[in-house]
Design a protein around this motif. Structure first.
Motif, PDB file in Angstrom:
ATOM      1  N   HIS A 151       6.391  17.465  29.526  1.00 28.87           N
ATOM      2  CA  HIS A 151       6.443  18.924  29.443  1.00 28.87           C
ATOM      3  C   HIS A 151       5.502  19.414  28.351  1.00 28.87           C
ATOM      4  O   HIS A 151       5.555  18.934  27.226  1.00 28.87           O
ATOM      5  CB  HIS A 151       7.884  19.350  29.140  1.00 28.87           C
ATOM      6  N   LYS A 152       4.629  20.337  28.705  1.00 31.36           N
ATOM      7  CA  LYS A 152       3.661  20.944  27.790  1.00 31.36           C
ATOM      8  C   LYS A 152       2.584  19.963  27.324  1.00 31.36           C
ATOM      9  O   LYS A 152       1.907  20.222  26.342  1.00 31.36           O
ATOM     10  CB  LYS A 152       4.349  21.553  26.554  1.00 31.36           C
ATOM     11  N   SER A 208      10.505  30.513  24.929  1.00 30.35           N
ATOM     12  CA  SER A 208       9.147  30.887  24.531  1.00 30.35           C
ATOM     13  C   SER A 208       8.467  29.770  23.738  1.00 30.35           C
ATOM     14  O   SER A 208       9.120  28.990  23.037  1.00 30.35           O
ATOM     15  CB  SER A 208       9.169  32.169  23.692  1.00 30.35           C
ATOM     16  N   GLU A 209       7.153  29.726  23.864  1.00 28.14           N
ATOM     17  CA  GLU A 209       6.376  28.748  23.109  1.00 28.14           C
ATOM     18  C   GLU A 209       6.478  29.012  21.611  1.00 28.14           C
ATOM     19  O   GLU A 209       6.456  28.078  20.810  1.00 28.14           O
ATOM     20  CB  GLU A 209       4.923  28.753  23.569  1.00 28.14           C
ATOM     21  N   THR A 216      13.436  29.404  36.466  1.00 28.07           N
ATOM     22  CA  THR A 216      14.231  30.441  35.812  1.00 28.07           C
ATOM     23  C   THR A 216      13.575  30.860  34.496  1.00 28.07           C
ATOM     24  O   THR A 216      12.511  30.379  34.141  1.00 28.07           O
ATOM     25  CB  THR A 216      15.667  29.948  35.547  1.00 28.07           C
ATOM     26  N   TYR A 217      14.258  31.765  33.783  1.00 27.44           N
ATOM     27  CA  TYR A 217      13.761  32.274  32.507  1.00 27.44           C
ATOM     28  C   TYR A 217      13.521  31.125  31.539  1.00 27.44           C
ATOM     29  O   TYR A 217      14.354  30.235  31.408  1.00 27.44           O
ATOM     30  CB  TYR A 217      14.777  33.268  31.926  1.00 27.44           C
ATOM     31  N   ARG A 218      12.368  31.137  30.855  1.00 29.22           N
ATOM     32  CA  ARG A 218      11.932  30.022  30.020  1.00 29.22           C
ATOM     33  C   ARG A 218      12.129  30.295  28.536  1.00 29.22           C
ATOM     34  O   ARG A 218      12.275  31.428  28.102  1.00 29.22           O
ATOM     35  CB  ARG A 218      10.435  29.779  30.257  1.00 29.22           C
ATOM     36  N   ASP A 264      14.010  23.441  28.484  1.00 31.19           N
ATOM     37  CA  ASP A 264      12.875  24.230  28.960  1.00 31.19           C
ATOM     38  C   ASP A 264      12.221  23.572  30.174  1.00 31.19           C
ATOM     39  O   ASP A 264      11.803  24.264  31.103  1.00 31.19           O
ATOM     40  CB  ASP A 264      11.853  24.434  27.847  1.00 31.19           C
ATOM     41  N   LYS A 265      12.142  22.259  30.183  1.00 29.12           N
ATOM     42  CA  LYS A 265      11.577  21.559  31.346  1.00 29.12           C
ATOM     43  C   LYS A 265      12.445  21.802  32.579  1.00 29.12           C
ATOM     44  O   LYS A 265      11.937  22.070  33.670  1.00 29.12           O
ATOM     45  CB  LYS A 265      11.473  20.065  31.050  1.00 29.12           C
ATOM     46  N   LYS A 291      14.368  24.344  33.125  1.00 32.54           N
ATOM     47  CA  LYS A 291      14.179  25.735  33.528  1.00 32.54           C
ATOM     48  C   LYS A 291      12.842  25.917  34.240  1.00 32.54           C
ATOM     49  O   LYS A 291      12.737  26.703  35.171  1.00 32.54           O
ATOM     50  CB  LYS A 291      14.263  26.659  32.314  1.00 32.54           C
ATOM     51  N   ALA A 292      11.820  25.188  33.800  1.00 34.67           N
ATOM     52  CA  ALA A 292      10.509  25.285  34.443  1.00 34.67           C
ATOM     53  C   ALA A 292      10.567  24.769  35.875  1.00 34.67           C
ATOM     54  O   ALA A 292       9.979  25.364  36.784  1.00 34.67           O
ATOM     55  CB  ALA A 292       9.476  24.495  33.646  1.00 34.67           C
TER      56      ALA A 292
END
Length: 89
Positions: free
Chosen positions: A63-64, A38-39, A34-36, A26-27, A29-30
């Protein structure tokens, strides 16, 4: 250690490893935009036994870490999982 305990520890280890990988993906992709992931899926992974992996991924990948629901929620889930493990172990 009994067989059931070994299975539980192995499951938690695999779930944490999977969750850690998901945080890294996810990091990446961030950064690429691009498409992430979901939380909700990240929290589902945490509730499914991967909270240690999510927490490690938060700080290793940076990340987050600014989001309050992750900053407070993931450690709370980890504490709950540790409590439940020792209650039933």
């Amino acid at each position: 250690m009994f067989v059931l305990e070994q299975l539980v520890v192995a499951y938690i280890g695999l779930a944490s490893l999977f969750s850690f990988g998901i945080m890294g993906i996810d990091k990446r992709k961030a950064v690429k935009g691009t498409y992430r992931i979901s939380e909700n899926f990240l929290f589902t992974c945490a509730f499914a036994g991967g909270s240690a992996g999510i927490l490690a991924g938060m700080y290793i990948f940076k990340h987050k870490v600014r989001r309050w629901k992750f900053k407070l929620g993931i450690p709370a889930i980890l504490i709950l999982e540790i409590y439940l493990y020792f209650m039933f172990a």
